[in-house]
Every structure is written in C-alpha cells, then in structure tokens.
Design a protein around this motif. Sequence first.
Motif, short mmCIF file in Angstrom:
data_model
loop_
_atom_site.label_atom_id
_atom_site.label_comp_id
_atom_site.label_asym_id
_atom_site.label_seq_id
_atom_site.Cartn_x
_atom_site.Cartn_y
_atom_site.Cartn_z
N GLU A 118 0.83 -1.20 0.00
CA GLU A 118 0.00 0.00 0.00
C GLU A 118 0.87 1.26 0.00
OE1 GLU A 118 -3.60 2.14 -0.04
OE2 GLU A 118 -3.18 0.01 -0.39
N ALA A 119 1.94 1.24 0.78
CA ALA A 119 2.85 2.38 0.79
C ALA A 119 3.52 2.57 -0.56
CB ALA A 119 3.89 2.21 1.90
N ARG A 120 3.92 1.47 -1.18
CA ARG A 120 4.56 1.57 -2.50
C ARG A 120 3.62 2.16 -3.52
NH1 ARG A 120 9.30 2.26 -3.45
NH2 ARG A 120 8.12 4.19 -3.62
N ASN A 121 2.33 1.79 -3.45
CA ASN A 121 1.35 2.31 -4.41
C ASN A 121 1.09 3.80 -4.21
OD1 ASN A 121 1.05 -0.23 -5.56
ND2 ASN A 121 -0.79 -0.73 -4.38
N ARG A 122 1.26 4.28 -2.97
CA ARG A 122 0.89 5.66 -2.66
C ARG A 122 2.04 6.65 -2.76
NH1 ARG A 122 -3.56 6.54 1.94
NH2 ARG A 122 -4.86 4.69 1.68
N TYR A 123 3.26 6.21 -2.43
CA TYR A 123 4.35 7.16 -2.22
C TYR A 123 5.51 6.91 -3.18
CZ TYR A 123 1.65 7.59 2.07
OH TYR A 123 0.64 7.74 2.96
N ASP A 124 6.16 8.00 -3.54
CA ASP A 124 7.28 7.93 -4.47
C ASP A 124 8.64 7.97 -3.77
OD1 ASP A 124 5.61 7.83 -6.70
OD2 ASP A 124 5.47 10.02 -6.81
N LEU A 125 8.67 8.15 -2.46
CA LEU A 125 9.95 8.19 -1.74
C LEU A 125 10.62 6.82 -1.78
CD1 LEU A 125 8.55 10.79 -0.60
CD2 LEU A 125 9.70 10.29 1.57
N PRO A 126 11.96 6.80 -1.70
CA PRO A 126 12.65 5.52 -1.53
C PRO A 126 12.07 4.78 -0.33
CG PRO A 126 14.22 7.25 -1.99
CD PRO A 126 12.91 7.93 -1.78
N LEU A 127 11.79 3.50 -0.52
CA LEU A 127 11.05 2.72 0.47
C LEU A 127 11.76 1.41 0.75
CD1 LEU A 127 8.41 2.14 2.10
CD2 LEU A 127 7.43 1.29 -0.04
N GLY A 128 12.07 1.18 2.01
CA GLY A 128 12.72 -0.07 2.39
C GLY A 128 11.86 -0.84 3.37
N ALA A 129 12.29 -2.08 3.65
CA ALA A 129 11.61 -2.91 4.64
C ALA A 129 12.68 -3.60 5.48
CB ALA A 129 10.70 -3.93 3.97
N TYR A 130 12.36 -3.80 6.74
CA TYR A 130 13.28 -4.43 7.68
C TYR A 130 12.78 -5.85 7.97
CZ TYR A 130 16.54 -4.36 11.73
OH TYR A 130 17.56 -4.60 12.62
N GLN A 131 13.54 -6.84 7.48
CA GLN A 131 13.26 -8.24 7.83
C GLN A 131 13.82 -8.45 9.23
OE1 GLN A 131 15.48 -11.44 5.82
NE2 GLN A 131 13.53 -12.46 5.43
N VAL A 132 12.94 -8.37 10.22
CA VAL A 132 13.38 -8.21 11.61
C VAL A 132 13.87 -9.52 12.21
CG1 VAL A 132 11.88 -6.23 11.94
CG2 VAL A 132 11.03 -8.51 12.54
N SER A 133 14.35 -9.40 13.44
CA SER A 133 15.03 -10.52 14.11
C SER A 133 14.17 -11.77 14.19
CB SER A 133 15.46 -10.09 15.51
OG SER A 133 14.34 -9.68 16.29
N GLY A 134 12.90 -11.61 14.52
CA GLY A 134 12.04 -12.78 14.65
C GLY A 134 11.84 -13.51 13.33
N GLU A 135 11.78 -12.77 12.24
CA GLU A 135 11.68 -13.39 10.91
C GLU A 135 12.94 -14.21 10.62
OE1 GLU A 135 10.09 -10.60 7.81
OE2 GLU A 135 10.22 -9.16 9.46
N TYR A 136 14.08 -13.61 10.92
CA TYR A 136 15.36 -14.29 10.71
C TYR A 136 15.48 -15.53 11.60
CZ TYR A 136 20.47 -14.94 11.05
OH TYR A 136 21.74 -15.46 11.06
N SER A 137 15.19 -15.37 12.89
CA SER A 137 15.37 -16.48 13.83
C SER A 137 14.40 -17.63 13.55
CB SER A 137 15.20 -15.98 15.26
OG SER A 137 16.19 -15.05 15.59
N MET A 138 13.20 -17.30 13.13
CA MET A 138 12.22 -18.32 12.79
C MET A 138 12.73 -19.19 11.64
SD MET A 138 8.20 -17.58 12.02
CE MET A 138 8.59 -16.42 10.71
N LEU A 139 13.27 -18.55 10.62
CA LEU A 139 13.84 -19.31 9.50
C LEU A 139 15.06 -20.11 9.94
CD1 LEU A 139 13.46 -16.68 6.64
CD2 LEU A 139 12.31 -18.89 6.78
N GLN A 140 15.92 -19.50 10.74
CA GLN A 140 17.11 -20.21 11.21
C GLN A 140 16.74 -21.46 12.00
OE1 GLN A 140 20.18 -20.00 10.52
NE2 GLN A 140 20.61 -17.95 9.77
N ALA A 141 15.70 -21.36 12.83
CA ALA A 141 15.26 -22.52 13.60
C ALA A 141 14.81 -23.64 12.67
CB ALA A 141 14.12 -22.12 14.54
N ALA A 142 14.09 -23.29 11.61
CA ALA A 142 13.65 -24.29 10.64
C ALA A 142 14.84 -24.88 9.88
CB ALA A 142 12.65 -23.67 9.66
N PHE A 143 15.84 -24.05 9.58
CA PHE A 143 17.03 -24.55 8.88
C PHE A 143 17.75 -25.58 9.76
CE2 PHE A 143 17.57 -20.12 6.73
CZ PHE A 143 16.44 -20.35 5.97
N GLN A 144 17.92 -25.26 11.03
CA GLN A 144 18.66 -26.14 11.92
C GLN A 144 17.98 -27.49 12.10
OE1 GLN A 144 19.44 -24.05 15.60
NE2 GLN A 144 20.86 -22.60 14.64
#
Length: 329
Positions: free
Chosen positions: A265-291
């Motif tokens: 929704e933000a991308r559709n509305r705004y022209d400013l450079p836009l980033g996203a933070y794949q936060v710690s819980g997202e990372y750790s959840m995947l790492q747990a599944a990898f292990q």
Amino acid sequence: MNFPATRMRRLRRTEAMRSLVRETHLHPGALIYPLFICPGEGIRKEISSMPGVFNLSIDEALKEAAASASLGLGGLLLFGLPAEKDEQGTGAWAEDGIVQQALRAIKQDRKLDSLVTIADVCLCEYTSHGHCGIVARDGEEFTIENDSSVALLAKTAASLAAAGADIVAPSDMMDGRVEAIREALDARGKQDTPVMSYASKFSSAFYGPFREAADSAPQFGDRKSYQMDGANLREAMREIDQDIAEGADMLLMKPAMPYLDVLREARNRYDLPLGAYQVSGEYSMLQAAFQRGWLEPERAMMESLLGIRRAGADFIVTYFAKEAAKVLN
C-alpha cells in the motif's frame, strides 16, 4: 488465446529463459546489514536467539564492514550497546558514544566508502528502563513522554550525523520527531543528511530476539502506547503522510513479512525511496527451521527476500544480507 495455443510453461523451460523474463530482481546493493556495536576489543559474542549474528566490538565490526563492502552490500545499519545506561539514555547522544565511535572508525577507512552508514536513532538501547523515550511515573502507572523524548531524539540524530552517519533513522515512533530531527540536523550544518523514518513501525512479537541482541527489552510495561497497532493499515498511511510532511527523505517499514500488505500500500501511494526491515524474529524463525532440516536454507532465504522486494521494497534491511549477497554474486 486458450490452451493449447497459449502455454504458460514455454517461458519456464530453462533457467536462462526464466532469468530473461523474471519480473523482480535482487541485487547485493539493495541489502543493508545490521551491526550491534559493543564496548571492548576483540569481542564477537554470538546472540543465542540469532545464529550467525554477533555483538561486535569496533575492531570486529570493521572486519564485518570490510566483508560487506567486498560483497557489494548497500550499507550498514548500526545499533549500540553502551557500557552504562541511565533514565535519560545519555549514551545515545554522547560524543564518545559507542555508535559515534564506530561511525568515525568506519569513515576513516577509505575501502569502506561504498557502504552507506545508517544510524538508528532511538533511546531504548541506552535507557535503564528499556523504553524508547522518557518515562513519567505516577505511582504504579507510567507514561512515555512525547515532547521531552523528541528533544533527546533530535539531539541524538545530530550527534550521529556529526560523527559521520550518512543517514539517520528514527525508530522510536514519537509524534513530531522527524520535524525536530530535521531542524536539529540543519542547525548543525547537516542539511544534506537524509532522514529515513521508520514511518509505520508496528508493535510486534517478531522483535523478540532483537531485544536480546541490543539488550533493549522494556523493564516494565510494553511499547503499545507508541508503536503501531498491527491491525491498522489506514493509520499506517496517516503516519507516513505525517512523516513526509515533516521532511522524511526515505521510509522504512518494520516488520516486513507480517506486513507485506502495508508495504504494498505504501509503495502504491508514495514515491519516496522505500525499504523494509526483515526483523530478528523473521530471521530467527527461519534459522530454527534450517537447523531442524525443515526448510532448504538457501531457497527459503532468497524466497523470503524476493517476496519483500516484490511487495515494493527498494532496499531490505536483513541479517541475511551477507549470505544472500554470496548467492547473488
């Protein structure tokens, strides 16, 4: 035309063909690597809930920065773990603060010029109570003061910019902090330093491992009175509107995976450079599944990043940045 004249699989037949018609692409320059800087020397302490992520002394952080530059990453996002904390979070704006020291060290190494240095602007890592602003108590009740907190956040941003930050990134979610930070930067002669606002940072369970990494867990209460309610997309757009009006140059959405609809929704509305933070819980959840062998690491990692990019992110802050860059290179 219908089958058999139209066969969608024709363009999926080989890797070369798939690559040619691919709509969304990842590249190392769009990846930002977070670093957690701590006092001392020769320190590389693994964070138990985030395999492969470390608290780093400045000398070790410089090694990580060099590796990041060699992989072609876009930049670094710096967080600090001060030697001491207090009610006001004074380590956040101290001239010899831990992130200020790290910024100066990075800027002295010309081999790291390709990396954009982004300094997180918040008080939670520096306050003894772990909240992102000044606490006012009334018996057992407490509130986080907005305006007095904003004054300290602006002071912090100016200090970090003076130390060499290419971008300052307020993540506190106090009202009016972007305008105050812009004024403070301009007053210090830092008119060219951009403000990247965590414009719609949601109160999320997915920050859990970060609080170990940055030693920033609240000592009482929670952050729901200032971070956004995860149910509210329209309110997120109002937050972004306000930050843009106050002078934000860039936007960062946080978390990523549970809020891809907000990102789109933000991308559709705004022209400013836009980033996203794949936060710690997202990372750790995947790492747990990898292990546990439940997911194929490389494919799952790249698919998670591609999904964020496809949703509209120009750049991604991720703890997978180095590993993803190795695959992309």
